[in-house]
Structures are given as C-alpha cells and as structure tokens.
Enzyme design. Structure first.
Site: not given
Length: 434
Positions: A68, A144, A168
């Site tokens: 990420k 996310s 997330s």
C-alpha cells in the site's frame, strides 16, 4: 520452515504480473502508484537461484507482493494516496513490516493506490484515479486498500499488504472476492506506515488463499512461518451476532450468508445466536466523534491551516469533524474503550469466533458515489459497520470470499485478541468447504 506453494519460477510469475499491470485494457495505471521493476526482477532472479540450490528462505521466497502507498521505502516520498505529500521529504528507513518481507525473499513489485490517507471504506481517489472492481469495472473496489485488492484479484501481484483501521483490508477483499486479514493490533509494527488512527491501525495482508495471508502475517510479525493446518469443523463454536450487524443487509448478501451458514451447519459447526449487547456502549462511547476522525485531525492539523483545498473533499469533511471534538470527550471514549475491550474478551471466551457478512452491501457503482456526498456517506457507513467492530474491540478478523454468481460477498470471522493463529486455522478449514 514451510516452502512456497507457488508454481513456476519467480521471474516468470513476476513477468506475468508486470504484463497484467502494463495491459492498456486493464487497471494497472489506476491500481499501481509506483513500480520497482528492475529491483523486483533482480530479487526474483535471486530467489530462483536459491530455489535451484535448495536454499529457499520459506513460503514467501520469490512471491510477488504489492504494498500500500503508505509504507516508507528509503529514498522516496510516502504519498499515502494524496497529492499533499508528493513533494514530502524522502523516507530514510524502510517500514519494518516491509523490511521483514524482503528478508524473507519476497519480491516487492510496487506500491498500490488507496483512499487518500486511508480514510474511507469506499476506495475512491480523485488524485490518482479509482481502480475498477474486477467483477464489474464500473463499481468501487472498496477501501482503503483499494489498489492492493485489485492487484491480487487481477493478477498484478500474488499477495498485497495493506492497513486496516476500520476494515481497510477486509472490505476491499470482500468486494473483490479475495481473502483479507486484520491481525491483532500488537502483532505487526505500524512504524513506517503513514497513520490514520494510532488507536486502531493494524497492518494486514490480502491474498487468494488463507495460507498466503498466514505466511505474510507471520513474516511481518517476526515469526517463522509454519504450515497451516486447517481446523476440523465438527464441534466448532461460531456465534452469529444477531441485531445491528445483521440489519439492512442487501438481498444478495443475505442469500450468500444463509447458504454459508447452512454449509457450516452441515459440516458439524455449532452455530448459536449471540446478541452483542456491547455494541450499544461502543456507539455511545464514540458518539461525539470516532477515534479515526479525532486522531486524523491531529495528524493533519498543519495542512488544514495551509492546504485544506488540496484534500479530497470527502476525506477533508471526515477529518474536519474530528477538529470539533473536545479533549474531554476523547479521553472519556478512550477510557471507556479499555473497559469495553475487557468486556468483549470475556463475552467471546466461550466461542471460537463470530461469523457474519464482512459488509452489508456489495460494491456500489463508482459514478453513484464519486460526486454525491450523501450517497458516499451512506455507502461508507454500511461498508465500515461490520468490520470496524473488530478494530474498536481490538480483535482479529478475516474475510473469506463466498461462492456467488453475482458480485462478490465476504464472510467474516472474528476472534479474540491474540487468537490469530487459531483464527487462521479455522478460516483454512472453512475455506476447504466453501
């Protein structure tokens, strides 16, 4: 030490991932923020040499992993999905979780797109684009850790590493049809990962199998990965949290969940209704403002004074709410949370895990949410509602994909803090029959 279950050379698998990323008809330009092509090829070649010599480093040696866009990599700015950080000072130290993956032989292919500052479960990003859901490109990927889930589901990576503050990893895993793990918070260091909420942030993997997530989790936690033995399901005690967490479910979610419960019951799982009376006190404790909003307001306080217009408006509005919460309300919520964590741990002592849908809805269309704040807020709340409970009570949780003919639906298992390995064994057992 277990060996990797991946087939074919690491270099060949890496090249296949790179080809998927570069496919002009695919989602590579939206799912991936940055690529490490040359270094990844060198790491894959080194892994293949170790394999030929019988010197493999374990199950992650040669596996292609995306990370990420909030993890520090030396020499580059950590942008966390925001244009605010494009000119930030380069990181000087690698995030420990990522350094441990490299030491285990992982091939880090690149950084993945995300919701700006990890602050929503939807996955929309106006700065870098929104990667389309692999089941329907017009729909959200979930957030996310949006780009990470798409990278695995679309074959751009074999495993991806994200963060989970309210779901997330599990939300995008559920919406994209893969496995997503939120470990107990203490297991994996969050150092070097741009924070959203100091109280709630966890680091976790997503992958196509429970075993892949288990291997990545063990390495990032500083443990030696061991073979994951699926748990026998007969006599397993799973609680169904009747009440709030099963309200307002989309019809497709209800259907998939009911089928899953029937399969589990036929396998000998003991299913019991569990009214979770601790959810009301949880909502009362955070009623003035969620931890993520308050702590994000602290983290972003300087930018709000000078560059408020550069935020994604949907993210800015959520952070703005945190700026209005008095300190006394925040302290009350923190102290109350400590009490409720102990109470929930005792409440779950007679169960192996809770079982429920990961999200109340399947993936909505991007166009319906991108420019409509009310619709965005409603969808975001429904996506976050079920998974965020595990973060508040500091539990471990995993989302498994259910077999459906339409949009993906996730089945979530939630277990007590510190029961991560047992949860993974339970999930592996359920994975075999669902």
């Amino acid at each position: 030490m277990t060996k990797s279950t991946a087939t074919g050379s690491s270099r060949d698998r890496l090249e296949a991932c790179l080809a998927r990323i570069e496919d002009p008809a695919g989602e590579g330009r939206r799912a991936m923020i940055r690529l490490y092509t040359d270094r990844a090829r060198a790491c894959a070649d080194a892994s293949d040499i170790r394999a030929r010599l019988g010197l493999g480093l374990g199950p992650l040696d040669g596996r292609v992993i995306s990370i990420k866009d909030l993890f520090d990599i030396p020499g580059e700015a950590t942008t966390a999905g925001s244009k605010l950080l494009r000119d930030a000072a380069p990181a000087t130290t690698e995030a420990p979780a990522i350094a441990r993956l490299r030491a285990a032989g992982a091939v880090i292919i690149g950084k993945t797109n995300m919701t700006e500052f990890a602050f929503s479960g939807v996955g929309i990003n106006p700065h870098y684009g929104t990667p389309g859901n692999p089941a329907d490109r017009s729909r959200i990927p979930g957030g996310s850790s949006s780009g990470g889930a798409v990278s695995v589901a679309d074959g751009m990576a074999e495993i991806t590493i994200g963060s989970d503050t309210g779901g997330s990893t599990r939300i995008p895993a559920a919406l994209c049809g893969i496995v997503g793990l939120k470990p107990s918070q203490y297991r994996i260091p969050t150092t070097g990962a741009f924070p959203l909420s100091f109280s709630l942030d966890s680091i976790g993997p997503m992958g196509r199998t429970v075993a892949d997530c288990a291997a990545a989790d063990a390495v990032m936690a500083g443990e030696t990965p061991a073979a994951l033995s699926p748990m026998a399901l007969a006599g397993l005690r799973l609680g169904i949290p009747r009440g709030l967490l099963l309200e307002n479910l989309e019809a497709a979610v209800v259907q998939a969940f009911d089928i899953a419960l029937a399969v589990l019951g036929k396998a000998g799982v003991s299913l019991s209704d569990q009214p979770l009376d601790l959810l009301a006190p949880m909502l009362e404790a955070t009623g003035k403002g969620p931890f993520a909003a308050i702590e994000a307001a602290h983290i972003h306080r300087d930018w709000f004074e000078s560059r408020a217009g550069d935020f994604d408006p949907l993210v800015r509005g959520r952070i703005e709410r945190g700026r209005t919460i008095p300190a006394m309300d925040y302290v009350f919520a923190q102290r109350r949370r400590t009490e409720l964590i102990r109470a929930m741990d005792a409440r779950l002592a007679d169960l192996d895990a809770l079982v429920l849908p990961t999200t109340a809805i399947t993936a909505p269309k991007i166009a319906d949410l991108a420019n409509e704040e009310a619709a965005f807020t409603a969808a975001n709340l429904l996506l976050l509602r079920n998974p965020s409970m595990a973060n508040f009570f500091d539990l471990c949780a995993i989302s498994l994909p259910l077999p459906v003919s339409g949009l993906p639906v996730g089945l979530m298992l939630v277990a007590r803090n510190g029961q991560d390995r047992r949860l993974l064994q339970i999930a592996a057992g359920i994975e075999k029959i669902i």
